[in-house]
Design a protein around this motif. Structure first.
Motif, PDB file in Angstrom:
ATOM      1  N   LYS A  10       0.814  -1.215   0.000  1.00  0.00           N
ATOM      2  CA  LYS A  10       0.000   0.000   0.000  1.00  0.00           C
ATOM      3  C   LYS A  10       0.845   1.261   0.000  1.00  0.00           C
ATOM      4  O   LYS A  10       0.360   2.339  -0.386  1.00  0.00           O
ATOM      5  CB  LYS A  10      -0.943   0.000   1.209  1.00  0.00           C
ATOM      6  N   MET A  11       2.090   1.158   0.407  1.00  0.00           N
ATOM      7  CA  MET A  11       2.955   2.332   0.363  1.00  0.00           C
ATOM      8  C   MET A  11       3.386   2.670  -1.065  1.00  0.00           C
ATOM      9  O   MET A  11       3.773   3.810  -1.336  1.00  0.00           O
ATOM     10  CB  MET A  11       4.166   2.143   1.278  1.00  0.00           C
ATOM     11  N   VAL A  12       3.299   1.699  -1.972  1.00  0.00           N
ATOM     12  CA  VAL A  12       3.687   1.966  -3.364  1.00  0.00           C
ATOM     13  C   VAL A  12       2.692   2.918  -4.022  1.00  0.00           C
ATOM     14  O   VAL A  12       3.090   3.792  -4.806  1.00  0.00           O
ATOM     15  CB  VAL A  12       3.797   0.654  -4.163  1.00  0.00           C
ATOM     16  N   ASN A  13       1.393   2.771  -3.726  1.00  0.00           N
ATOM     17  CA  ASN A  13       0.414   3.674  -4.345  1.00  0.00           C
ATOM     18  C   ASN A  13      -0.124   4.709  -3.358  1.00  0.00           C
ATOM     19  O   ASN A  13      -1.183   5.293  -3.564  1.00  0.00           O
ATOM     20  CB  ASN A  13      -0.735   2.898  -4.993  1.00  0.00           C
ATOM     21  N   ALA A  14       0.640   4.947  -2.291  1.00  0.00           N
ATOM     22  CA  ALA A  14       0.372   6.029  -1.334  1.00  0.00           C
ATOM     23  C   ALA A  14      -0.946   5.874  -0.588  1.00  0.00           C
ATOM     24  O   ALA A  14      -1.509   6.863  -0.104  1.00  0.00           O
ATOM     25  CB  ALA A  14       0.430   7.393  -2.031  1.00  0.00           C
ATOM     26  N   LEU A  15      -1.444   4.645  -0.476  1.00  0.00           N
ATOM     27  CA  LEU A  15      -2.576   4.403   0.416  1.00  0.00           C
ATOM     28  C   LEU A  15      -2.102   4.446   1.869  1.00  0.00           C
ATOM     29  O   LEU A  15      -2.888   4.734   2.781  1.00  0.00           O
ATOM     30  CB  LEU A  15      -3.220   3.047   0.114  1.00  0.00           C
ATOM     31  N   VAL A  16      -0.834   4.145   2.077  1.00  0.00           N
ATOM     32  CA  VAL A  16      -0.172   4.279   3.383  1.00  0.00           C
ATOM     33  C   VAL A  16       1.134   5.030   3.135  1.00  0.00           C
ATOM     34  O   VAL A  16       1.836   4.751   2.172  1.00  0.00           O
ATOM     35  CB  VAL A  16       0.119   2.894   4.011  1.00  0.00           C
ATOM     36  N   MET A  17       1.439   5.978   3.997  1.00  0.00           N
ATOM     37  CA  MET A  17       2.674   6.748   3.853  1.00  0.00           C
ATOM     38  C   MET A  17       3.674   6.314   4.929  1.00  0.00           C
ATOM     39  O   MET A  17       3.289   6.034   6.066  1.00  0.00           O
ATOM     40  CB  MET A  17       2.402   8.250   3.986  1.00  0.00           C
ATOM     41  N   PRO A  18       4.953   6.239   4.595  1.00  0.00           N
ATOM     42  CA  PRO A  18       5.951   5.819   5.579  1.00  0.00           C
ATOM     43  C   PRO A  18       6.159   6.867   6.667  1.00  0.00           C
ATOM     44  O   PRO A  18       5.998   8.063   6.430  1.00  0.00           O
ATOM     45  CB  PRO A  18       7.216   5.640   4.733  1.00  0.00           C
TER      46      PRO A  18
END
Length: 255
Positions: A55-63
């Protein structure tokens, strides 16, 4: 960890990426690069960070720490809507729009992108139905009228209909029977070979991970503990966890 061939460009890169939910480290200092056109399977125990990483690849979750780069650009600096239009996303159970037909489901994103060009959208729908192996006589059916395998194929066609550069797949075949699953695995391999799309594919099934992936990423407690070709995972497990994961498979794949 670097999954690029010599001189290859990275489609996706994680630069010392960490993500916490409360006191739990979902992803812990992941640092790896995935080459354009690579098929990466991601495996590990439940709660190890596989889906969060995806999900971090498509910015649904941000690091919380580090950067995720897509084609060299940090997701933190990208327009998330524009980013997602170039990334297909297929998940378990397909999650189709129940009030839309098969054709309308597949056409959903191309309709947004093609600015009313119905011929172009129709061509995209037919193209991907053919590639996925869906008969055109189901175009007017609704999701409730489809078999599990058909619904999953429609979900994959919808994810690919905008011709994205990257496909994210989160256990897309886990809800179907074994025979249908084997058929879908063959289809996704053929699609990858035909299109050259970069695929990140989360699975709980070690056989699926070894069979589909050019590279296998093994996650344990939020950490990327090994990122290597399937034969290396089998030959030289990097940790005791990886060894336990593949120990029953080593003799089978060695035949």
């Amino acid at each position: 960890m670097d999954g690029r061939e010599k001189g290859g460009a990275a489609a996706v890169a994680f630069e010392h990426v960490s993500k916490r939910f409360g006191d739990a480290n979902a992803v812990d200092d992941v640092n790896l690069a995935i080459a354009e056109g690579m098929f990466v399977t991601i495996i590990g125990s439940s709660g190890c960070g596989k889906t969060t990483l995806l999900k971090m690849v498509n910015a649904l979750v941000m690091p919380d720490e580090g950067e995720v780069l897509v084609h060299g650009r940090a997701t933190s600096n990208a327009d998330p809507i524009g980013l997602r239009r170039n990334i297909g996303y297929a998940i378990q159970g397909s999650v189709l729009f129940p009030h839309l037909t098969v054709e309308q489901n597949i056409a959903y994103v191309p309709t947004l992108l093609n600015s009313g060009d119905e011929d172009r959208t129709e061509a995209a729908v037919k193209k991907w139905m053919d590639i996925i192996g869906l008969p055109r006589d189901i175009m007017d059916r609704y999701p409730a009228e489809l078999s599990g395998g058909q619904a999953q194929r429609v979900g994959i066609a919808r994810a690919l209909a905008a011709s994205p550069d990257i496909l994210l797949a989160d256990e897309p075949f886990s809800a179907v029977d074994a025979i249908t699953r084997a058929s879908l695995q063959d289809e996704i391999k053929r699609i990858h070979e035909q299109t050259g799309i970069t695929v990140l594919f989360v699975t709980h099934d070690i056989d699926e991970a070894l069979d589909l992936g050019d590279r296998v990423l093994v996650m344990e407690a939020g950490r990327a503990v090994q990122f290597a070709p399937p034969e290396e995972i089998l030959r030289a497990p990097a940790t005791e966890f990886v060894n336990r994961l593949v120990s029953r498979k080593q003799s089978v794949y060695a035949r």
